[in-house]
Structures are given as C-alpha cells and as structure tokens.
Design a protein around this motif. Structure first.
Motif, PDB file in Angstrom:
ATOM      1  N   ARG A 117      11.697 -14.877  -7.472  1.00 46.55           N
ATOM      2  CA  ARG A 117      10.483 -14.611  -6.699  1.00 46.55           C
ATOM      3  C   ARG A 117       9.840 -15.904  -6.191  1.00 46.55           C
ATOM      4  O   ARG A 117       9.371 -15.965  -5.064  1.00 46.55           O
ATOM      5  CB  ARG A 117       9.458 -13.859  -7.549  1.00 46.55           C
TER       6      ARG A 117
ATOM      7  N   VAL B  86       9.344 -16.903  -2.161  1.00 50.40           N
ATOM      8  CA  VAL B  86       8.086 -17.344  -1.537  1.00 50.40           C
ATOM      9  C   VAL B  86       8.277 -18.707  -0.850  1.00 50.40           C
ATOM     10  O   VAL B  86       7.886 -18.900   0.297  1.00 50.40           O
ATOM     11  CB  VAL B  86       6.936 -17.441  -2.584  1.00 50.40           C
TER      12      VAL B  86
ATOM     13  N   MET C  11       8.219 -19.725   3.535  1.00 45.81           N
ATOM     14  CA  MET C  11       7.210 -20.620   4.130  1.00 45.81           C
ATOM     15  C   MET C  11       7.821 -21.588   5.155  1.00 45.81           C
ATOM     16  O   MET C  11       8.936 -21.810   5.220  1.00 45.81           O
ATOM     17  CB  MET C  11       6.523 -21.434   3.025  1.00 45.81           C
TER      18      MET C  11
ATOM     19  N   LYS D 108       1.842 -16.181   7.989  1.00 48.70           N
ATOM     20  CA  LYS D 108       2.407 -16.893   6.836  1.00 48.70           C
ATOM     21  C   LYS D 108       1.474 -16.860   5.635  1.00 48.70           C
ATOM     22  O   LYS D 108       1.925 -16.818   4.488  1.00 48.70           O
ATOM     23  CB  LYS D 108       2.682 -18.352   7.218  1.00 48.70           C
TER      24      LYS D 108
ATOM     25  N   LEU E 196       2.030 -13.674   3.882  1.00 48.71           N
ATOM     26  CA  LEU E 196       3.251 -13.733   3.068  1.00 48.71           C
ATOM     27  C   LEU E 196       3.034 -14.548   1.798  1.00 48.71           C
ATOM     28  O   LEU E 196       3.458 -14.156   0.715  1.00 48.71           O
ATOM     29  CB  LEU E 196       4.392 -14.399   3.866  1.00 48.71           C
ATOM     30  N   LEU E 197       2.368 -15.689   1.961  1.00 55.14           N
ATOM     31  CA  LEU E 197       2.125 -16.561   0.810  1.00 55.14           C
ATOM     32  C   LEU E 197       1.238 -15.855  -0.219  1.00 55.14           C
ATOM     33  O   LEU E 197       1.479 -15.931  -1.423  1.00 55.14           O
ATOM     34  CB  LEU E 197       1.469 -17.874   1.255  1.00 55.14           C
TER      35      LEU E 197
ATOM     36  N   GLY F 103       3.244 -13.055  -1.961  1.00 59.23           N
ATOM     37  CA  GLY F 103       4.262 -13.613  -2.861  1.00 59.23           C
ATOM     38  C   GLY F 103       3.653 -14.292  -4.078  1.00 59.23           C
ATOM     39  O   GLY F 103       4.069 -14.054  -5.209  1.00 59.23           O
ATOM     40  N   THR F 104       2.643 -15.118  -3.854  1.00 59.32           N
ATOM     41  CA  THR F 104       2.097 -15.860  -4.987  1.00 59.32           C
ATOM     42  C   THR F 104       1.230 -14.972  -5.877  1.00 59.32           C
ATOM     43  O   THR F 104       1.200 -15.174  -7.087  1.00 59.32           O
ATOM     44  CB  THR F 104       1.275 -17.088  -4.528  1.00 59.32           C
TER      45      THR F 104
END
Lengths: 216, 216
Positions: A208, A212, A216, B178, B181-182, B185-186
């Motif tokens: 995971r 991520v 980016m 982005k 997405l970040l 994901g995080t």
C-alpha cells in the motif's frame, strides 16, 4: 574557462557565500559581492546573472563535494543504519556553515515551481544524485530489503532527509540539539521499519505504501 | 461591539478575503480592501491594524465554523477511518475557496516564528482546537488505540493533516486530483498503522515513536 577565469569565478562565489552568511541573502546585493571579491560589478554579472545563479552554483559545488566524499563514507560500514547516518551527517556538516542562507531560501524553496526549489525541475540533477547516495547506502548494506521496496526506498529516504533539514533550519535550541535528538530517534525508527517491512505480516502494508508513492 | 460595528467588521473581512482570492495577498492593499467594503481607509484600519490582522481574523472565523460542524460530522460514524476523513474533508472544503491566499501565506507560515504560522505561539488556540478534533475522532471510535499512544496521536494526526494541506497547495494536477489520491492512500495507511500499533510485536516500535515525539 581559463584557469584565471575559473579562479575569479570561485572568488566571487566564495565572497557571495560569506556575505549571505554574515548579512543574509535578502540584504546582500551583487554590488556588495563584487566589492568583497574585489572585482567590478560588471565582472560579477559576467560570471553570475543573479544572486539566484550564485545559489545554484552553491548547490553545484555542494554536489561536487558530496560526490568526492559520500561514497567512501558510506562504504565504511555494511550496517544500514550507519550507512544512512553517513549520508545525513555529511549533509548537515556541509550545510552547517550556510544555515542563514538556507533559512532565507526555504521560503522560496518550498514552492516546487521556483527554480531554486530542491523539489523543482531545475534542481533535478542534484536531486537525482542525492537520491542515488541513499540507493548506494541501501544496496550494499547487510540489511535485507524487500525487492519491491528497493526502487522507491531511496526517494523516500531523501524526503525524510529533507524533512530533517527543514526541522533543523527552524530549530532554535542551543546548537540545534533538538535536531540531533530527532535525527537519532527517527533514524532508528526508519531502520526498524525497513527491517519490519520484510515480515510477511507487513507485506500488505508495504504494498500500500508503494502504491501511494507510485501514484504521486 | 455594537451590531452595526460587528456588521462593518465582517464586511471588511469579506472584502479582504474576496480580494486575496482574486488578486492574491501580496498585491492587495488596505486601501483596496476599504474601497471594496465601501468604508474609509481609516475605518478599515480601525478594525484591522494590518493585512496580517485580517488573516488572523480569517483563521478565527474558520475555527468558529469548524467548531459548529466538525463534532457532528465526526459523530456520524464510529469507524475511525471515517471519523478522521470527516475532519480532513471539512478542512479541505473550508480552505478550497482560499487556496490563493494560503499559497501566499505558506512562505511565511513555514517559519514558526512568524505570527501567522500555524506552528507558532500566536496561533496556539486554533491549533489546540484542531488537535482536539482529532482527539475526539480517536477517542470514541470503534478502533482500539493503545493507551500510551492516545495522548500523542491527535498531534501526530494534525501534523499529517498539515502535510496534506501543504501538498495540496502546490498540487497543480487538474482539480488537485493528486491530493485526493494521496489523502485516500495515506489515510488508509495511517488507519492500518494505528491498528497494527496494538500488536505486541509493535510495542517496542510504538514506544520509540512516542519517545521521539515527547523529546520534541
């Protein structure tokens, strides 16, 4: 460039760095720099179009110095933690004399679109080289690193180093003692996380993280 | 303050925020703001000593708004990931209209000594309140959090949120895709790390993280 021109150029750069250190980046003019280097202002402009150009030359010089010493420093141990420490220590040693210049730069450097930003397009060659030091530190160490992590780990370690440098720039504790504590503590954590990342239990988490990073 | 004075003050603040949004922070003067708010320049200065004062009022207003909605948004689920998401989403929604102002501020805000820095002394009350939202999100969630982590986790989550906001400010992808997405994901990673932190295997690592956090 003739040896004499090269010598003049270096003298102007040394003068600029000394002035940035003494009176800060914003308060130094090209005229001050020329005067200190004992050249005409026009001559200073012949070698460097702007103060920003001088900073870029400082980056290049720092990269040249690092290229000469970092691989050997890394090679002194096979222990991953010591190898990472060598890269980080060299950077702090090199930056130590230039804290005031770097404090002035951080406000512009945080914007990746600025030509002097360590995250921008213009500084890509130096950034790649810095990331490659971390790659070297990881690759021949005695610590096993999962194959899928190897490609991206150097960039993550470089980002971690940038975080430490940012903390250091604003660290007002005597002798930047807090940065030392933070570096010791987090480097140990980073090392343990890398070790843990090999455990089968950690494999989904590792995948995971990498997903991520790659997005980016 | 009389209702009329309160109304005038709000009108000046609205005018300032609109101008910061349209033409940026640096290029807006107190005179422009007074003109847009339809008051004399002296009157604008009576309510706000400077543009910095107006930014501080923007922070206070944002904190007031958050206080009204965030606890309820958090309370809509017992799922920790959803609760954290509620805090983060509200912040991005609130900041969405003010990206240009915040981009202008990031260069000064990164220095904790600047009065408008989110890391500085002057903004401590707003920071505490933001950290407390994360405390609320953690405390009554259905996820078990080790006792020793409970005290410091909210501050770490706040720092994580600041990192996302910083990334968003410089995210040039269409619609800041982005950042989305970040965040997805995080946030998932953060949630999984919190879950893992309860495992006996992770206890030494957790203690080390906390030792570093507390030394800072």
């Amino acid at each position: 460039m003739t040896p004499k021109a090269e010598e003049t150029r270096e003298r102007i750069l040394d003068a600029a760095l000394a002035l940035f250190r003494e009176q800060g980046f914003d308060d130094t003019t090209m005229r001050d720099i020329a005067e200190k280097a004992d050249v005409a202002t026009g001559a200073a402009y012949y070698y460097f179009r702007s103060k920003e150009d001088l900073v870029m030359a400082f980056y290049v010089r720092a990269a040249d110095e690092a290229r000469d010493v970092v691989p050997e420093l890394i090679g002194q141990s096979r222990d991953l933690k010591k190898r990472l420490r060598a890269v980080i220590d060299q950077k702090f040693e090199q930056f130590g004399d230039h804290r005031k210049l770097l404090i002035a730069l951080v406000r512009i450097g945080i914007d990746p679109k600025h030509p002097l930003s360590p995250f921008g397009r213009e500084t890509e060659p130096m950034r790649s080289e810095s990331i490659d030091f971390f790659r070297l530190a990881v690759d021949e160490s005695s610590t096993k690193v999962p194959k899928d992590l190897r490609a991206d780990l150097p960039r993550l370690l470089w980002l971690y180093q940038m975080g430490l440098v940012l903390f250091w720039l604003f660290d007002d504790s005597p002798g930047q003692r807090k940065t030392k504590l933070l570096t010791d503590g987090t480097l140990d954590l980073v090392f343990r996380l890398i070790q843990l990342s090999s455990l089968p239990l950690m494999s989904p988490l590792r995948k995971r993280v990498l997903a991520v990073v790659r997005a980016m």
